[in-house]
Design an enzyme around this catalytic site. Structure first.
Site, mmCIF file in Angstrom:
data_model
loop_
_atom_site.group_PDB
_atom_site.id
_atom_site.type_symbol
_atom_site.label_atom_id
_atom_site.label_comp_id
_atom_site.label_asym_id
_atom_site.label_seq_id
_atom_site.Cartn_x
_atom_site.Cartn_y
_atom_site.Cartn_z
ATOM 1 N N ARG A 107 0.844 -1.203 0.000
ATOM 2 C CA ARG A 107 0.000 0.000 0.000
ATOM 3 C C ARG A 107 0.876 1.249 0.000
ATOM 4 O O ARG A 107 0.469 2.312 -0.452
ATOM 5 C CB ARG A 107 -0.962 -0.008 1.195
ATOM 6 C CG ARG A 107 -1.827 1.252 1.282
ATOM 7 C CD ARG A 107 -3.142 1.050 2.042
ATOM 8 N NE ARG A 107 -3.001 0.333 3.287
ATOM 9 C CZ ARG A 107 -2.440 0.829 4.399
ATOM 10 N NH1 ARG A 107 -1.975 2.061 4.430
ATOM 11 N NH2 ARG A 107 -2.360 0.091 5.484
ATOM 12 N N TYR A 134 -14.950 16.439 -17.060
ATOM 13 C CA TYR A 134 -15.406 15.043 -17.099
ATOM 14 C C TYR A 134 -16.607 14.874 -16.154
ATOM 15 O O TYR A 134 -16.622 15.459 -15.062
ATOM 16 C CB TYR A 134 -14.225 14.149 -16.676
ATOM 17 C CG TYR A 134 -14.573 12.708 -16.583
ATOM 18 C CD1 TYR A 134 -14.803 11.951 -17.729
ATOM 19 C CD2 TYR A 134 -14.693 12.077 -15.347
ATOM 20 C CE1 TYR A 134 -15.135 10.613 -17.646
ATOM 21 C CE2 TYR A 134 -15.016 10.737 -15.257
ATOM 22 C CZ TYR A 134 -15.247 10.011 -16.412
ATOM 23 O OH TYR A 134 -15.579 8.693 -16.322
ATOM 24 N N ASP A 138 -6.234 18.562 -15.547
ATOM 25 C CA ASP A 138 -6.551 17.216 -16.038
ATOM 26 C C ASP A 138 -6.096 17.174 -17.494
ATOM 27 O O ASP A 138 -6.682 17.812 -18.368
ATOM 28 C CB ASP A 138 -8.058 16.953 -15.910
ATOM 29 C CG ASP A 138 -8.442 15.547 -16.374
ATOM 30 O OD1 ASP A 138 -7.712 14.958 -17.193
ATOM 31 O OD2 ASP A 138 -9.497 15.050 -15.924
ATOM 32 N N LYS A 157 -7.103 5.913 -20.248
ATOM 33 C CA LYS A 157 -7.275 6.402 -21.609
ATOM 34 C C LYS A 157 -5.982 6.180 -22.412
ATOM 35 O O LYS A 157 -5.613 5.058 -22.636
ATOM 36 C CB LYS A 157 -7.723 7.866 -21.562
ATOM 37 C CG LYS A 157 -8.880 8.114 -20.556
ATOM 38 C CD LYS A 157 -10.158 7.390 -20.904
ATOM 39 C CE LYS A 157 -11.199 7.366 -19.795
ATOM 40 N NZ LYS A 157 -11.591 8.645 -19.259
HETATM 41 C C1 PLP Z 1 -12.135 9.118 -18.035
HETATM 42 C C2 PLP Z 1 -11.757 10.439 -17.517
HETATM 43 C C3 PLP Z 1 -11.614 10.663 -16.139
HETATM 44 C C4 PLP Z 1 -11.905 9.592 -15.108
HETATM 45 O O1 PLP Z 1 -11.001 8.539 -15.151
HETATM 46 P P1 PLP Z 1 -11.330 7.027 -14.708
HETATM 47 O O2 PLP Z 1 -10.058 6.325 -15.008
HETATM 48 O O3 PLP Z 1 -12.500 6.565 -15.499
HETATM 49 O O4 PLP Z 1 -11.654 7.070 -13.243
HETATM 50 C C5 PLP Z 1 -11.206 11.923 -15.733
HETATM 51 N N1 PLP Z 1 -10.971 12.911 -16.615
HETATM 52 C C6 PLP Z 1 -11.119 12.746 -17.938
HETATM 53 C C7 PLP Z 1 -10.854 13.888 -18.876
HETATM 54 C C8 PLP Z 1 -11.526 11.508 -18.445
HETATM 55 O O5 PLP Z 1 -11.687 11.357 -19.759
#
Ligand code: PLP
Length: 426
Positions: free
Chosen positions: A69, A122, A205, A230
């Protein structure tokens, strides 16, 4: 010759891994273990002193392995490799993008603080900011895409909470509209509201662009966040997240991660190490294909408009921001079809090669309807302001031949029956 600096893509197969520590294996094994054996009690004591911040690390002293962890070789090697792309001091990997985002927001926002954030974000982030944070007494102020740093400065002053501003959170390009935010000017805005006791942080982000096509830390951001599900993962077979920044902020993020226990598993970290080896060739191919697809869609008679960074008009403010902070137009295309939900659904239901699914950045192309899918939970009034409408389809372009994708979109668009009066009044 001596000081040759390798590019990140050249180091994704080796950086941070010593074969001699793993029987000479060329690939890093999966360290599927919960705990690590100390050589001596003294060593265990020293590791805990560092892990719990009881004393500072001596020069050349490394945090030893204790418990998965807190740290694990798969996590550490993955974090070291991710640092190369963003030129960050440190990185922390998480079990999802949302856990990376929520951990950062929880660590740096306290009851009474003000968070300024860009719209749209998001859907999950939108929910956390607008529903969870206010429930613990955090004030939130949303910014629309056309509001620049000057306008936002006045909004913060008018809110009466300028002295409580703790963070500016940006998502750029924004999901699903591809709207861009000027990272540098919002980082300067954070500096403007910082005092010697209170530094206002900026977080970006970077899921849509990174870690290849945009490097927010270079433009003044303090924290970069990813859904590694992604592009970084890139094969639509895992969920993961990452945060990067300087030593100081990352120390805090890692401590909260230790106590929330939302670190990535060794197995998922290993899959991401494998993904990173092909990150650049995948993303290069994806943006190449997306540019061809976007050009095709932009001239299609059944399509009203296409939001794609490669098609921004050169005299626009958005183009100026694009040139300043992005190195490629990416592989996310949003198209607005003539008509509405019915026509959009006709396209989605008739695609053969492109799959109808949410998520993005994977090797296969995906299409979805933000208004009723990823952004279904966003306040309808807000959606209007952000131009998320029933005619919008979001495409994530994969590594397929662009010709095949264009064939598929073309045959699906052929199936759309637009009635004359619908177009006239839409
Ligand atoms: C998919 C996504 C998230 C969330 O990520 P997860 O891996 O699904 O928890 C956050 N920000 C953006 C821009 C995303 O496309």
């Amino acid at each position: 010759m001596k000081n040759h600096k390798f590019n990140p893509e050249s180091l994704m197969m080796s950086h941070g891994y010593k074969p001699e520590l793993s029987e000479g294996a060329i690939k890093c094994p999966i360290f599927q273990t919960s705990t690590f054996v100390f050589k001596t009690a003294e060593e265990g004591k020293a590791f805990f002193e560092i892990a719990y911040g009881l004393r500072k690390k001596d020069e050349n002293e490394e945090l030893g392995l204790i418990y998965s962890r807190i740290n694990n070789p798969n996590l550490e090697i993955l974090e070291n490799r991710l640092c190369l792309w963003d030129k960050a001091d440190d990185c922390a990997v998480f079990e999802s993008g949302m856990s990376a985002i929520s951990t950062v927001l929880l660590e740096f926002l306290k009851p009474g603080d003000l968070l300024v954030y860009s719209n749209p974000v998001y859907g999950g982030t939108d929910h956390f900011i607008n529903h969870f944070l206010p429930s613990i007494g955090v004030h939130v102020l949303g910014v629309q895409p056309n509001q620049n740093a000057e306008v936002v400065k006045a909004m913060i002053e008018k809110s009466g909470k300028a002295d409580k501003l703790a963070m500016i959170y940006m998502e750029t390009p924004a999901n699903p509209t591809n709207d861009l935010i000027d990272i540098e000017s919002f980082s300067n805005l954070a500096k403007h509201f910082s005092t010697s006791e209170r530094k206002v942080l900026t977080a970006v982000d970077n899921t849509y662009m990174g870690p290849l096509w945009q490097h927010p830390l270079e433009h003044g951001a303090d924290l970069v966040l990813y859904s590694a599900t992604k592009y970084i993962g890139g094969h639509s077979d895992l969920i993961a997240g990452a945060v990067l920044g300087n030593q100081e902020v990352m120390g805090r993020v890692k401590v909260l991660r230790t106590f929330l226990g939302n670190m990535i598993s060794p197995n998922t970290a290993w899959l991401l190490l494998r993904s990173l080896e092909t990150l650049k060739i995948r993303m290069d191919q994806q943006t190449k294909g997306a540019q061809e697809v976007a050009a095709y869609l932009n001239n299609h008679p059944k399509i009203e408009s296409v939001n794609y960074l490669g098609l921004l008009p050169e005299d626009s403010e958005q183009y100026r921001i694009y040139k300043k902070q992005c190195s490629a137009p990416g592989a996310m295309i949003t198209m607005n079809i003539k008509g509405g939900e019915k026509e959009a659904f006709q396209v989605l239901n008739n695609l053969k090669l492109v799959k109808l699914a949410v998520s993005l950045g994977g090797t296969e192309s995906l299409a979805q309807h933000p208004n009723t899918m990823t952004h279904a939970g966003v306040d309808p009034e807000q959606k209007k302001l952000m131009n998320i409408t029933s005619k919008m389809i979001r495409l994530s372009i994969g590594v397929e031949a662009a010709k095949d994708l264009i064939w598929d979109l073309s045959q699906a668009l052929d199936k759309v029956t637009i009635e004359e009066n619908e177009v006239a009044y839409s």
